[in-house]
Design an enzyme around this catalytic site. Sequence first.
Site, PDB file in Angstrom:
ATOM      1  N   HIS A  30       0.862  -1.128   0.018  1.00  0.00           N
ATOM      2  CA  HIS A  30      -0.098   0.139  -0.198  1.00  0.00           C
ATOM      3  C   HIS A  30       0.886   1.155   0.066  1.00  0.00           C
ATOM      4  CE1 HIS A  30      -3.524   2.442   0.295  1.00  0.00           C
ATOM      5  NE2 HIS A  30      -2.975   2.791   1.585  1.00  0.00           N
ATOM      6  N   HIS A  42      -3.065   9.514   0.981  1.00  0.00           N
ATOM      7  CA  HIS A  42      -2.866   7.984   0.001  1.00  0.00           C
ATOM      8  C   HIS A  42      -4.336   7.802  -0.262  1.00  0.00           C
ATOM      9  CE1 HIS A  42      -4.634   5.561   3.743  1.00  0.00           C
ATOM     10  NE2 HIS A  42      -4.025   6.802   4.118  1.00  0.00           N
ATOM     11  N   CYS A 153      -3.097   3.040  -5.632  1.00  0.00           N
ATOM     12  CA  CYS A 153      -2.602   3.650  -4.659  1.00  0.00           C
ATOM     13  C   CYS A 153      -0.959   4.098  -5.055  1.00  0.00           C
ATOM     14  CB  CYS A 153      -2.466   3.302  -3.191  1.00  0.00           C
ATOM     15  SG  CYS A 153      -1.557   1.550  -3.156  1.00  0.00           S
TER      16      CYS A 153
END
Length: 259
Positions: A30, A42, A153
């Site tokens: 991530h 994010h 992301c």
Amino acid sequence: MGLLSNRVSRESLQPGDHIYSWRAAYLYGHHGIYIGDNKVVHFTRRGREVGTGTFIDTLLISSGSSDTFVVCPTCTTTPNEGHGVMSSCLDCFLSGGFLYRFEYNVNPAFFIAKARGGTCTQAVTDPDDMVVHRAKYLLENGFGCYNVFKNNCEDFAIYCKTGLLVLDQGAIGPGGQAASIIGGPIAAIVSTPLRLVTTNIFGMAASAVVVYCVSRYAADIGSGMRKDVVKVSVEELTRRLSVGLLQVIDPPLNSSAGS
């Protein structure tokens, strides 16, 4: 940081750093942009790398039960059932994982040696203040609809760092994780015909590795091989997203467009 690991300490972080943390037993990473003051911006969907609309979503959720996204009292934005750009404290972003920093402007040999996608790119980063500006602007205005292969992301973080955008909506995004996922099956398919002319398992394996590396290199946004990449200001990006005209962005290929 280096060939074996991009792991870094919290003390080394600077505003504008592209950071990431592995999820679901290193199944995927991530990514986000550190903006200082212990905050990370994010792009996420329900706090996870889901959004394919396929069985992969179920796999990621079931394999990542230990990575439940829990927001602490200091975070101002809470995840919901939708998708979007959010700001979290560093602890919530890491969700119990280790901290890694994504590398930019790496040479081709280094890029190929880092066989795991989603850790580096050959693209050149813009100044840190411009990176932070893009992240904060997108926090207020959004980054479109989340898609694990085309708009995830990592794609968000790479755009914040470089201003580079993939216009072809039928292609994979600039992120290296998607390229690695797709490159594996391609390598297996391309190397399969070798079985008709040889039984040397080592030769077939070597061929598959070469095909995998070539496909990753060609898909990298900084390799110079992609012809679907333009540099777009964050203001122009959000304006085009608002009217659904992402595929017809001016200026022309590889021109500079400010922040």
